[in-house]
Write an enzyme that holds these catalytic residues in place. Sequence first.
Site, PDB file in Angstrom:
ATOM      1  N   LEU A 324       0.958  -0.944  -0.076  1.00  0.00           N
ATOM      2  CA  LEU A 324       0.060   0.517  -0.085  1.00  0.00           C
ATOM      3  C   LEU A 324       0.802   1.260  -0.152  1.00  0.00           C
ATOM      4  O   LEU A 324       0.215   2.085  -0.471  1.00  0.00           O
ATOM      5  CB  LEU A 324      -0.915   0.153   1.003  1.00  0.00           C
ATOM      6  CG  LEU A 324      -1.979  -1.037   1.064  1.00  0.00           C
ATOM      7  CD1 LEU A 324      -2.656  -1.329   2.447  1.00  0.00           C
ATOM      8  CD2 LEU A 324      -3.289  -1.025   0.397  1.00  0.00           C
ATOM      9  N   GLY A 327       5.767   3.692   4.398  1.00  0.00           N
ATOM     10  CA  GLY A 327       5.785   5.294   5.262  1.00  0.00           C
ATOM     11  C   GLY A 327       7.231   5.097   6.461  1.00  0.00           C
ATOM     12  O   GLY A 327       7.878   4.881   6.022  1.00  0.00           O
ATOM     13  N   GLY A 328       6.839   6.124   7.921  1.00  0.00           N
ATOM     14  CA  GLY A 328       7.952   6.436   8.446  1.00  0.00           C
ATOM     15  C   GLY A 328       8.141   5.523   8.851  1.00  0.00           C
ATOM     16  O   GLY A 328      10.136   4.974   9.068  1.00  0.00           O
ATOM     17  N   PHE A 329       7.565   4.236   9.498  1.00  0.00           N
ATOM     18  CA  PHE A 329       8.342   3.426   9.949  1.00  0.00           C
ATOM     19  C   PHE A 329       8.768   2.003   9.285  1.00  0.00           C
ATOM     20  O   PHE A 329       8.593   1.018  10.622  1.00  0.00           O
ATOM     21  CB  PHE A 329       7.363   2.740  11.009  1.00  0.00           C
ATOM     22  CG  PHE A 329       7.477   3.986  11.955  1.00  0.00           C
ATOM     23  CD1 PHE A 329       8.257   4.691  12.608  1.00  0.00           C
ATOM     24  CD2 PHE A 329       6.346   5.101  12.755  1.00  0.00           C
ATOM     25  CE1 PHE A 329       8.947   6.452  13.279  1.00  0.00           C
ATOM     26  CE2 PHE A 329       6.182   6.560  13.475  1.00  0.00           C
ATOM     27  CZ  PHE A 329       7.288   7.228  13.715  1.00  0.00           C
ATOM     28  N   ASP A 443       2.496  13.898  15.283  1.00  0.00           N
ATOM     29  CA  ASP A 443       2.456  14.267  13.263  1.00  0.00           C
ATOM     30  C   ASP A 443       1.084  13.852  12.966  1.00  0.00           C
ATOM     31  O   ASP A 443       0.993  12.879  12.225  1.00  0.00           O
ATOM     32  CB  ASP A 443       3.611  13.206  12.950  1.00  0.00           C
ATOM     33  CG  ASP A 443       4.125  13.480  11.740  1.00  0.00           C
ATOM     34  OD1 ASP A 443       3.708  14.879  11.148  1.00  0.00           O
ATOM     35  OD2 ASP A 443       4.468  12.214  10.874  1.00  0.00           O
TER      36      ASP A 443
END
Length: 647
Positions: A324, A327-329, A443
């Site tokens: 998908l 992301g950040g992590f 965030d």
Amino acid sequence: MNRRAQYVFMVLMIGSIASFQGVVGDARAQVLNMTCSSEKENNRTLFVPNFISLMETISDLMRQFGFGTAVSGSGPDANYGLAQCYGDLSLLDCPLCYAEARTVLPQCYPYNGGRVFLDGCFMRSANYSFYDEYLGPTDMVLCGNASRKGLNFQASARQAVSRAVASALGNKGYGKASVAVSGTNETAHVLVDCWRSLNQSSCQACLDNASAAMLRCLPWSEGRALYTGCFMRYSNIDFINKETSNGISRGTIIIIVISAVSSLVFLAVIAAIGVYIRKRRYIQKKRGSNDAEKWVKVLRDSNLNFKHSTVEKATGSFDEANKLGQGGFGTVYKGALPDGREIAVKRLFYNNRHRAADFYNEVNIISSVEHKNLVRLLGCSCSGPESLLIYEFLPNKSLDHFIFDPSRGKELTWEKRYQIIIGTVEGLVYLHENPTNKIIHRDIKASNILLDLKFRAKIADFGLARSFEEDKSHISTAIAGTLGYMAPEYLANGQLTDKADVYSFGVLLLEIITGKQNNRSKDTDYSDSIIAVAWNHFQSGTAEEIYDPNIMLNENSQSSNTKNQVYRVLHIALLCTQEVRSLRPSMSKVLQMLTKKEEDLPAPTIPPFMDEKTMEFNDMSENEFYPLNAGGTDSIATVAHSSFYAR
Ligand SMILES: *[C@@H]1O[C@H](CO)[C@@H](O)[C@H](O)[C@H]1NC(C)=O
Ligand SMILES: *[C@@H]1O[C@H](CO)[C@@H](O)[C@H](O)[C@H]1NC(C)=O
Ligand SMILES: *[C@@H]1O[C@H](CO)[C@@H](O)[C@H](O)[C@H]1NC(C)=O
Ligand SMILES: *[C@@H]1O[C@H](CO)[C@@H](O)[C@H](O)[C@H]1NC(C)=O
Ligand SMILES: *[C@@H]1O[C@H](CO)[C@@H](O)[C@H](O)[C@H]1NC(C)=O
Ligand SMILES: *[C@@H]1O[C@H](CO)[C@@H](O)[C@H](O)[C@H]1NC(C)=O
Ligand SMILES: *[C@@H]1O[C@H](CO)[C@@H](O)[C@H](O)[C@H]1NC(C)=O
């Protein structure tokens, strides 16, 4: 330097980092081949923490040297590791390649080791010392079959290989060469690299064997040798990163810029941290030792635990097609459980034991958090070396997919947007006023507001920023993305309170109203930020000019009722983005303002960066930190890069 100057300086620096991005080399993080050991680990309780600590140690070394070996544990559960970036990767690109390697290698679990070759780096782990090995049964050659080359190319390729090998022997095992192909405009490019743990004679033997085997790929245009002690590649494509020859490479400049920015931030924060650390020590003592094994056990015995194999099956072995986004992590995949439930799986990479422990802790906290406007965490797979978070799947992706897109934006009428706003507020109130664990999101932004089938808002990624520090290397992309959402006192001084979330939320409101992204990465002139624009129009009574045309589409929206509502939300947005932190309303106050329509709102005071005379931050005396702030380890990168799945 006064704070205003500090702030402007940081923004300028950040701007220049953003503009540097185009010239950074290629980390070549594509996986070429992975082989796993044939023996299983024999005690998971020992193996997993060893493995995690190994990856963390190596991670630090890779950042500094582009190479690292480490050992953790002993006996049959020991973990020996080695990782290396090939010689042309800068210290900025290297961590990116390594980040990929260390997410891939744990897939060998429960086997007790393996090796993975990427196009830019290599990593291996085993339960014995293999640092002297240079040839072995897994040695292989990969030939690329894109095109066949003539005799001239073949001659040039051979010549380039022998030159590269010769130069490698006097250069810690790294060599490269490019030889023009006579009669064409082509060039044969070769890179060779031995693991730096080898002595010269072992390196030579590896390179000799590997080059003989690799050249059998000719006349194909591409060949690679993946050997126990070395890697090499030839190609007609110029894949080798250029180093700026004398002195500092571009990567280094960027690192210096980043360090300058970070040290500014840290200098400003240091005094506060001093006070804070004492507080935190006390809190940690109270919490008891935050022990990875303890959390592993708690989770394994709870119904939150998903088997790695279940999740793997659900996502088709993490098939690219199910991806998908990133992301950040970690990377997010879509999946379906045997009972038909759709899930979103966040495949994390954490890289030390301490963070892992924090992470388990975090899962424990947020699994106790359940609210209709928070993305639901179904569980995790936490007992392997790879951590997976399993969330409910939300089919409508995130808010930014709609409001910033002129055609998809039509689907979000004002009524829907208003519902999304209310939902987001309720979710934030819940996080901020959670009696057991007050959680500051850090965030809030459009890409972290996910939407379910009925376009109900669900806040994603809450609480994660605290446990996971981004790789420093991500800082450039990270900051550019969310700079526009960060409260001035947070950006300048690292002061994190719930009012920082309120500020970000105010920016989000403005984006929802205007359909424009508050993108601060491209220019550093604040006079045209959406905050400044909204403020000016609000003051001069021309607010309607900035409304997103998409929210005024249907007849309903033309009613004065709706117009009043949009105007009131704009007013609230400006209250949330006030420069003076203490003047911003709390989230529960915002909720009250939205629901009690008859209540008068105070006039907003000026937002940050509008007027030279008010540039000084006014509330610096408020020096209180919430215990939840991660304090010393906090950095802009931590906060900035955590979209649930960025595009
Ligand atoms: C790696 O190479 C081996 C031997 O050629 C092959 O069997 C295996 O499928 C490859 N693995 C990957 C992940 O490409
Ligand atoms: C694994 O090691 C731990 C710690 O030494 C020990 O307590 C446990 O009994 C071991 N488990 C197995 C299955 O050997
Ligand atoms: C590595 O692990 C295997 C299987 O667990 C074990 O049989 C072997 O003795 C271990 N090797 C060393 C050097 O400890
Ligand atoms: C280099 O290392 C190999 C493997 O450990 C060893 O057999 C060899 O003697 C070493 N050669 C020299 C010159 O040290
Ligand atoms: C290269 O090999 C792949 C797989 O073996 C094949 O699908 C492809 O058609 C080949 N390409 C050329 C140009 O031969
Ligand atoms: C290089 O060769 C290919 C073939 O002409 C051509 O498409 C490209 O523009 C040329 N560049 C050269 C050959 O200088
Ligand atoms: C391959 O390695 C072996 C052992 O070091 C060495 O004797 C042999 O000459 C090498 N083969 C080639 C083709 O270089």
